[in-house]
Structures are given as structure tokens and as C-alpha cells.
Design an enzyme around this catalytic site. Structure first.
Site, short mmCIF file in Angstrom:
data_model
loop_
_atom_site.label_atom_id
_atom_site.label_comp_id
_atom_site.label_asym_id
_atom_site.label_seq_id
_atom_site.Cartn_x
_atom_site.Cartn_y
_atom_site.Cartn_z
N GLU A 1 6.09 1.70 15.64
CA GLU A 1 6.53 0.34 15.88
C GLU A 1 5.40 -0.59 16.32
O GLU A 1 5.34 -1.74 15.92
CB GLU A 1 7.63 0.33 16.95
N GLU B 1 13.98 8.22 16.97
CA GLU B 1 14.90 7.86 18.06
C GLU B 1 16.29 8.41 17.81
O GLU B 1 16.97 8.88 18.72
CB GLU B 1 14.94 6.34 18.21
N1 T1G Z 1 11.65 -0.18 5.99
C1 T1G Z 1 11.72 -0.71 4.75
N2 T1G Z 1 10.97 -0.31 3.70
C2 T1G Z 1 10.11 0.70 3.93
C3 T1G Z 1 9.98 1.31 5.20
C4 T1G Z 1 10.79 0.83 6.25
N3 T1G Z 1 10.76 1.35 7.47
N4 T1G Z 1 9.02 2.27 5.09
C5 T1G Z 1 8.59 2.26 3.82
N5 T1G Z 1 9.23 1.31 3.12
C6 T1G Z 1 9.07 1.01 1.70
C7 T1G Z 1 7.67 0.55 1.37
O1 T1G Z 1 7.56 -0.84 1.59
C8 T1G Z 1 7.58 0.91 -0.10
O2 T1G Z 1 8.32 -0.08 -0.79
C9 T1G Z 1 8.36 2.21 -0.18
O3 T1G Z 1 9.22 2.22 0.97
C10 T1G Z 1 7.47 3.43 -0.15
O4 T1G Z 1 6.65 3.30 1.02
C11 T1G Z 1 14.39 0.56 15.82
C12 T1G Z 1 12.36 -1.11 15.13
C13 T1G Z 1 7.29 6.46 5.53
C14 T1G Z 1 4.89 7.17 5.77
O5 T1G Z 1 6.98 1.79 10.47
O6 T1G Z 1 4.80 4.55 7.33
O7 T1G Z 1 12.00 1.87 13.39
O8 T1G Z 1 6.45 -0.94 -2.24
O9 T1G Z 1 4.50 3.19 -0.25
O10 T1G Z 1 2.93 6.06 1.16
O11 T1G Z 1 12.62 1.36 17.13
O12 T1G Z 1 6.27 4.10 4.17
O13 T1G Z 1 8.06 0.75 -3.12
O14 T1G Z 1 8.82 -1.61 -2.67
O15 T1G Z 1 4.52 3.44 2.27
O16 T1G Z 1 4.88 7.71 0.88
C15 T1G Z 1 9.27 2.14 11.95
C16 T1G Z 1 6.77 2.64 7.85
C17 T1G Z 1 10.04 0.92 11.56
C18 T1G Z 1 7.49 3.47 8.88
C19 T1G Z 1 5.87 6.72 3.51
N6 T1G Z 1 8.89 2.89 10.77
N7 T1G Z 1 6.61 3.34 6.61
O17 T1G Z 1 4.59 6.41 2.99
O18 T1G Z 1 5.30 5.33 0.80
S1 T1G Z 1 10.43 -0.08 12.97
C20 T1G Z 1 7.75 2.64 10.11
C21 T1G Z 1 5.59 4.25 6.44
C22 T1G Z 1 11.57 0.84 13.82
C23 T1G Z 1 13.02 1.17 15.78
C24 T1G Z 1 11.98 0.30 15.15
C25 T1G Z 1 5.46 4.85 5.07
C26 T1G Z 1 5.89 6.30 5.01
P1 T1G Z 1 7.89 -0.50 -2.31
P2 T1G Z 1 5.12 3.75 0.97
P3 T1G Z 1 4.35 6.43 1.39
#
Ligand code: T1G
Length: 691
Positions: free
Chosen positions: A126, A106
Site C-alpha cells: 500500500e 489482510e
Molecule cells: N487492482 C487493480 N488492477 C490490478 C491490481 C490491483 N490491485 N494489481 C494488478 N492489476 C492489474 C494491472 O494493472 C494489470 O492490468 C494486470 O492486473 C496485471 O498486472 C485495502 C487499499 C500482483 C505482483 O498494490 O503488484 O490492497 O495492464 O502487469 O507483473 O489495505 O500486479 O493488464 O490492464 O502487474 O504479474 C495493494 C499491485 C492494493 C498489488 C502481479 N495491492 N499489483 O504482477 O502483472 S491497495 C497491490 C502488483 C490495498 C488494502 C489496500 C502486481 C502483481 P493490465 P501486472 P504481474
């Protein structure tokens, strides 16, 4: 990492804002503060002609910081920042590499042009968190790509690669190189006029009501998730002037944020990652460059398939060439299925198959780094196999059993190297189900546990640490709550009423349909195995035995609780058996509501989960949630049994158990942990926090 998670620099006329918030540059409050500071500074700096945003480390911005949800909103909000960027009178270019997901995508869409670096993955995940893009994605993507493409990505959480993003018009150019270098060059290209810019909000979009209606029908057919439907409504609002559309998006986003499904889905997201945090996490896993599997049946072939797909060479052992041929055939069928489902390219399919060798000689396994025994569930056979493995395997090899309930301590004791022995309990089909219970015996060495978890990650599975008991975590809890379904049948509900109530709750399949699928003979063998130790006070329901006596084992024999083949639906003969058994037990069947079915079933599941925690078989409630989310078809939008328990509360659960105990005090007992939680108000989330 800078304290504001952002690096602000100038390269001549290019103002650079680098996001530096490891591990994935989540748009935390600190990052948003830094971004705001950078934008304000460059907006006021006459020497800056263009602003470039890029990611430091492995990714652009992977989305809002999920840990901040439900904790109040802290200025500056991402959606306001993006609208401010879009309105700037200086061009802003986004340079995206690694991931640009959710709020990260976004942010890029609010910029005036977008450059993708090869390898980029983009999407709006999301809805997987029970949300919708709440920072303009539902309004800006349709303006760039049209509504149809937006409806392909936004309500589904689908992720796409850079080339497709460019083809859709989400990104303007595709290049390669270091993000910061590309940022400077792109900024210069904007100044030179070779990289065009425009405000996304200035673009218009046609919203065809029929396209919206079709998307809603498709989402409704998929089940009970709230967010996809609201996401479609938000996309439909792109027909409005952007300010009104953005306001509608915020309204719908807030509705999702407040819904219980959001809390549950966020919990499930973190549960998948929390389970890797084990006491042995600092131990160094042993190198696993080759794997051996003993047993080419359904499980052994599934395990071998999973390892081959993960790139490991596998030696499959069976007792005869005929058995080997069957095992190889199953592996080839599994791999062909993966190819058909586009999980594998043709090349990777062929390479996987080429990594398979087969043997009938246990000596041929000697060089494998890890061997997994996956023969039928007979302790004597397993002990014999482990004695042989102990004699032939190189020192340092890890010896694992895939047993689903037998005592790993007893198996380890058959070897002179119990520290190298653990349980690796896969779930059928082993090349598809993501759960792997990693069963730690009394003498299992920490680095062997760590090796199990490293293998889980390598195979793309969710490894959960379990202690040794009959059934470990999942099957022990299953064997307890599954009895409730039989009790409910005896008391007046039909198998299909029970299946239907639990499928309405969100389970992929009800317990009787699952039993038919797995094979009723499996349950019969378990009951026979446990018969000598069954407590006479236990209420025993002989219905399943009566069905098995007729040779009706479910799907594989054409009938069980249900009919299969050309005669679908409930098996009328089973209704007769049920009536006979109720009469035999002197039971007058009573009306049982869907609510009571779910309440009893879930209360039993939670109660045994509490006992599994008390016995130390599971480390934390979240481990039990992960087991059921990834191995038992528990509805993800309910977060898992222990998360769901907190939505009921320990006091109510205790009340239910005490009420049910009036009719069956043996089965319905209040776990001491639950009683303590009811008394002091502790939740399972509290126990996870304290772990
Ligand atoms: N927020 C906080 N922590 C996150 C995070 C996030 N968005 N994404 C990953 N982490 C942490 C995860 O918990 C782990 O922590 C570490 O990073 C490594 O992640 C306004 C409201 C990017 C493909 O849903 O899909 O945006 O265990 O093990 O396998 O409209 O992380 O080390 O303590 O998964 O290499 C939308 C979710 C949010 C992306 C990487 N975004 N993340 O995968 O590493 S809502 C998502 C992923 C939003 C807006 C809305 C994957 C990854 P720890 P990992 P990975």
C-alpha cells in the site's frame, strides 16, 4: 469467471469460496459482494462446519482493486467484511498461493488460520500507492508477528516469500498443491482438530514507544513520502483494543487516500503498465534467443549485462582484443555488483558470465536474432556499422541502435532492410535504469516494434514507444528545460540553490549535480554538435563552456560545478566565472526563490512535453510520465511531469509562459496544444483517456 467473481461450493462439511476475478483476483466490488454472499450462506448452513477461502487462477487476492480508489466507497467494504469473518462462530481458513498482497493479505489475517502454498509472495504494498493497509493489516499483523516485524513490512512495502511468512507467524502452515484441493483438505483438518484455529483479534501485542520512534526516524530520513509515517502511527495503534485500533487505522487511511501523493503514486503504478499498450500490441514479436552488442563501452557493457542477467546469451563485439578486455571487465564488475546487491545468486552470476562470448569479427554476429549497436554518437560510424550488419546478419534479424538522439530513419536507410531497424535507447547504467525508449522509424515493421517491447519485458525494463526526432522523448525535453537552469544562474541563482530547490521538490539530484556526474564534456559535445543549427535568437549561456575550458568535467576530473574527493561542496572558481559572465552580459543578479526555480523549471519541462505530444513523438501524456519516472529520477510521488501539469492547470501554465516571454519570447512560447487545453479546460488525463 462468475458474474460475482466468486465460486461458492460445498464439499461435505467444507464451504468453499473461490475468488475468480482475473488477472490477479483484485478485491473488486463484485468480488466483495460474492464473498459476502458466500459467508452469509455458509454461516446459515448448519451442514457447513468450516469455510475455506482460496484463489482461482494464478493468485489469491492481490489487494484492493486500485482502479476503485477515489471513486467513492461501495458496500460491502473490505475491512467490514474481514471483521465479520473474524467474528464468525464457524472457523474460516485462508489458502493462499501466488500473491496475497495488501487487502488480500489482510483478508487472510482476518481468517482463523492461514495455509501458504509454496511460491506464495506476501506483503503490504500500500505505501507504494501512497496508502497504508486499511483493512486491519496494521492491527492484525503486529498481533501475529510482533511490532518489529510489522514495522519491517508495512511502512516499506517489502514483499516476502512463504517460508519467511510462516517463520514470522503470519501463516500457520506451508504446503504444496492445487489451491482448491488444499482448501478441502485444510477444512477437513480443522474439523479433525489437526489444524488449529484462533481469532487474531484475541491476541495481544506490546507496542514499545521507542521502537515506534525509531521507525519514524528511519522513515523520515528516507524523504517526503506521507504514507509510511502514517502507517507507523497505525501500527502504534495496535496497543489499543482492536475496535479502537481499527478505527484509528481507518482515520489514517482516509488521510492518505485524500493526499495528492496517493493519486500520483497510483498514476505511476498504472503508467508503468499503460505504456505497453501500443498500436503494434497485436503484432507477433520475433523470437529473440540470442543477442549481439556492438561496442563494449559503458553503454554496450551495460546492455550486455542486462541481457546476460535476463538469461540471454550475448556476443559482444569490439574493434580490438584490448577493447574487448575492457568491455568484459566492465561486464564482470557489473555482474559482481549485482551479486553484491543480492540481485543475483552465485549460481546465476556464474551462468550469466558463461553466456558471454566476445569477438572482433562482425561475421560472428550473423546468427544473432537481435543486434544492438552501442558505439559512440557519430552518424558516419553508425552508418558504416549498419552497412556491414546488413551484409552479414541473417534475414529476419532485428537491427537496433542505442543512439540517444540520432536519426534512426537515416541509419535504417543505410540498409536494404529498413523494416528491421529501430532504436533501443537504454539509459545509463543500462543494467540498472528501467527505462527503454523504443524508437520507431518510418519503415520499422510492427513485429519489430513488438520485438522491442518483448525485449523490454524480458529485461525487466519499461519500454516506451517514441518517434524519431533529436533526443526522442526524454532527451529532447531535457535539452529544453535544462536551459532554464542556466538562465536562472545568469539571472541570480547559484547552481547549488537550483539543485537544492529541485531536490526539495523531489528530484533525486539537481541538474548541476547530474551534469557533474554524467560528465560536463558530454554537454559540451552536444552544444558543439548543435552550434551550427542554433538560432541566433536563442539566449546562450557560456558558463559550462568556460568550466570545460579549464578541463573541469565534473566528478571524473575532481571538479566541475562542485568539488569532489577531499574538497567537497560548491566549486568557488565557478562562482567567479558566473560573476564574470553576468557582468559580461550586463546582468544585475536578482533574488530568485525556490518556488520560482521550480515553477520555471517545471513549466519548461511541461511545455516541451506538450510539443512532443503535438509532434507525435510520444503517443500519450502517460508515456512522457513513464519516461521521466523511469529514466530521469522524476519524483514518483508527483506522478510524472504531465500528471503534475494537471495539478497546476493549463491556464496557469499558459499565464506563466506568457509572463516569462516578456523577457525571452524566443525560449518561452506557448505550445498550441496547451493554449487549446487552457481554452477548453482539457487535462492531460483527458488526453490519456481519449488515446
Ligand atoms: N487492482 C487493480 N488492477 C490490478 C491490481 C490491483 N490491485 N494489481 C494488478 N492489476 C492489474 C494491472 O494493472 C494489470 O492490468 C494486470 O492486473 C496485471 O498486472 C485495502 C487499499 C500482483 C505482483 O498494490 O503488484 O490492497 O495492464 O502487469 O507483473 O489495505 O500486479 O493488464 O490492464 O502487474 O504479474 C495493494 C499491485 C492494493 C498489488 C502481479 N495491492 N499489483 O504482477 O502483472 S491497495 C497491490 C502488483 C490495498 C488494502 C489496500 C502486481 C502483481 P493490465 P501486472 P504481474
Amino acid at each position: 469467471m462468475s458474474e460475482t467473481a466468486v465460486i461458492i461450493e460445498r464439499e461435505g462439511p467444507v464451504g468453499l469460496i473461490g475468488f475468480d476475478n482475473p488477472p490477479v483476483n483484485a478485491a473488486s466490488h463484485a468480488l466483495r459482494v460474492g464473498l459476502k454472499e458466500g459467508i452469509d450462506a455458509f454461516a446459515a448452513d448448519a451442514g457447513v462446519k468450516v469455510i475455506a477461502l482460496y484463489g482461482v487462477g494464478r493468485s489469491f487476492v492481490a489487494g484492493a482493486d486500485i482502479r476503485e480508489f477515489g471513486k467513492g466507497r461501495k458496500e460491502p467494504l473490505l475491512n467490514a467484511l474481514i471483521t465479520e469473518i473474524e467474528a464468525l462462530d464457524k472457523p474460516v481458513v485462508a489458502i493462499c498461493h501466488g500473491y496475497a498482497l495488501g487487502g488480500g493479505l489482510e483478508l487472510a489475517l482476518g481468517c482463523h488460520t492461514r495455509v501458504a502454498i509454496a511460491g506464495l509472495t506476501v506483503g503490504f504494498p500500500e505505501v507504494d500507492l501512497g496508502l497504508l493497509p486499511g483493512a486491519g493489516g496494521t492491527q492484525r499483523m503486529p498481533r501475529l508477528t510482533g511490532v518489529t516485524a510489522a514495522l519491517d513490512l508495512i511502512p516499506t512495502g517489502k514483499r516476502i516469500k512463504a517460508d519467511e511468512a510462516v517463520a514470522l507467524g503470519l501463516f500457520d502452515t506451508l504446503t504444496d498443491g492445487d489451491p482448491r484441493t488444499v482448501a478441502v483438505a485444510s477444512g477437513q483438518a480443522v474439523i479433525d482438530g489437526t489444524l488449529a484455529t484462533r481469532r487474531t483479534c484475541d491476541l495481544s501485542v506490546d507496542v514499545d514507544p521507542e521502537v515506534i520512534a525509531a521507525a519514524k526516524a528511519k522513515a523520515a530520513a528516507k524523504g517526503k513520502l506521507v504514507a509510511p509515517m502514517k502507517a507507523i502511527e497505525a501500527v502504534a495503534a495496535a496497543r489499543l483494543p482492536i475496535a479502537e485500533g481499527l478505527a484509528e487505522e481507518v482515520r489514517l487511511f482516509q488521510e492518505c487516500l485524500a493526499h495528492p501523493q496517493r493519486a500520483a503514486l497510483v498514476h505511476a503504478f498504472f503508467a508503468e503498465r499503460a505504456v505497453a499498450k501500443i498500436p503494434e500490441k497485436d503484432a507477433t514479436p520475433r523470437e529473440v534467443a540470442s543477442l549481439a552488442v556492438i561496442g563494449g563501452g559503458t553503454m554496450g557493457s551495460g546492455i550486455a549485462t542486462a541481457a546476460l542477467i535476463a538469461g540471454l546469451p550475448v556476443t559482444l563485439m569490439e574493434v580490438s582484443d584490448e577493447a574487448l578486455a575492457r568491455g568484459r571487465g566492465t561486464i564482470e564488475k557489473n555482474l559482481a555488483g549485482a551479486l553484491k546487491r543480492r540481485k543475483l545468486t552465485e549460481e546465476k552470476h556464474d551462468a550469466a558470465l558463461a553466456r558471454l562470448t566476445t569477438t572482433t569479427a562482425v561475421d560472428a554476429l550473423a546468427g544473432a536474432d537481435l543486434v544492438i549497436e552501442a558505439v559512440f554518437e557519430d552518424m558516419d560510424v553508425k552508418k558504416e556499422i549498419f552497412r556491414k550488419l546488413d551484409a552479414v546478419m541473417e534475414p529476419g534479424a532485428v537491427l537496433a541502435s542505442n543512439t540517444s538522439y540520432l536519426d534512426i530513419d537515416a541509419i535504417a536507410a543505410e540498409t536494404g532492410r529498413p523494416a528491421d531497424v529501430l532504436g533501443l535507447h537504454f539509459f545509463s547504467p543500462a543494467h540498472i535504469m528501467r527505462l527503454l525508449e523504443i524508437v520507431v522509424a518510418e519503415k520499422t515493421a510492427p513485429e519489430v516494434v513488438a520485438t522491442g517491447f518483448a525485449l523490454a519485458k524480458r529485461l525487466g525494463k519499461v519500454g516506451v514507444r517514441a518517434g524519431v526526432c533529436d533526443g526522442f522523448i526524454g532527451n529532447r525535453i531535457l535539452s529544453h528545460y535544462r536551459k532554464v537552469a542556466d538562465y536562472l544562474v545568469m539571472d541570480g541563482a547559484s547552481p547549488q540553490e537550483i539543485d537544492s530547490a529541485l531536490e526539495d521538490f523531489g528530484f533525486a539530484m539537481g541538474p548541476f549535480a547530474v551534469a557533474d556526474l554524467a560528465g560536463l564534456d558530454i554537454g559540451m559535445m552536444t552544444r558543439k554538435r548543435l552550434a551550427p543549427t542554433r538560432d541566433p535568437r536563442e539566449r546562450y549561456v557560456p558558463i559550462a563552456d568556460r568550466i570545460c575550458e579549464r578541463g573541469w568535467f565534473g566528478r571524473k576530473t575532481g571538479q566541475g560545478y562542485y568539488l569532489y574527493g577531499d574538497r567537497e561542496g560548491p566549486n568557488p572558481a565557478v562562482a567567479g566565472i558566473i560573476e564574470e559572465e553576468r557582468a559580461e552580459a550586463g546582468i544585475t543578479p536578482r533574488e530568485i526563490t525556490d518556488d520560482e526555480i521550480v515553477e520555471r523549471y517545471m513549466t519548461a519541462m511541461i511545455a516541451e512535453g506538450a510539443r512532443v505530444l503535438e509532434d507525435g513523438i510520444a503517443q500519450r501524456p502517460v508515456d512522457i510520465d513513464a519516461v521521466f519516472l523511469f529514466g530521469y529520477g522524476f519524483p514518483r510521488f508527483r506522478g510524472g511531469p504531465m500528471f503534475y501539469a494537471d495539478t497546476i492547470g493549463a491556464a496557469e501554465l499558459v499565464r506563466r509562459i506568457e509572463t516569462y516571454a516578456e523577457d525571452d519570447a524566443f525560449f518561452w512560447r506557448v505550445p498550441p496544444l496547451l493554449a487549446r487545453m487552457a481554452a477548453d479546460g482539457t487535462t492531460f488525463a483527458d488526453l490519456d483517456e481519449r488515446a
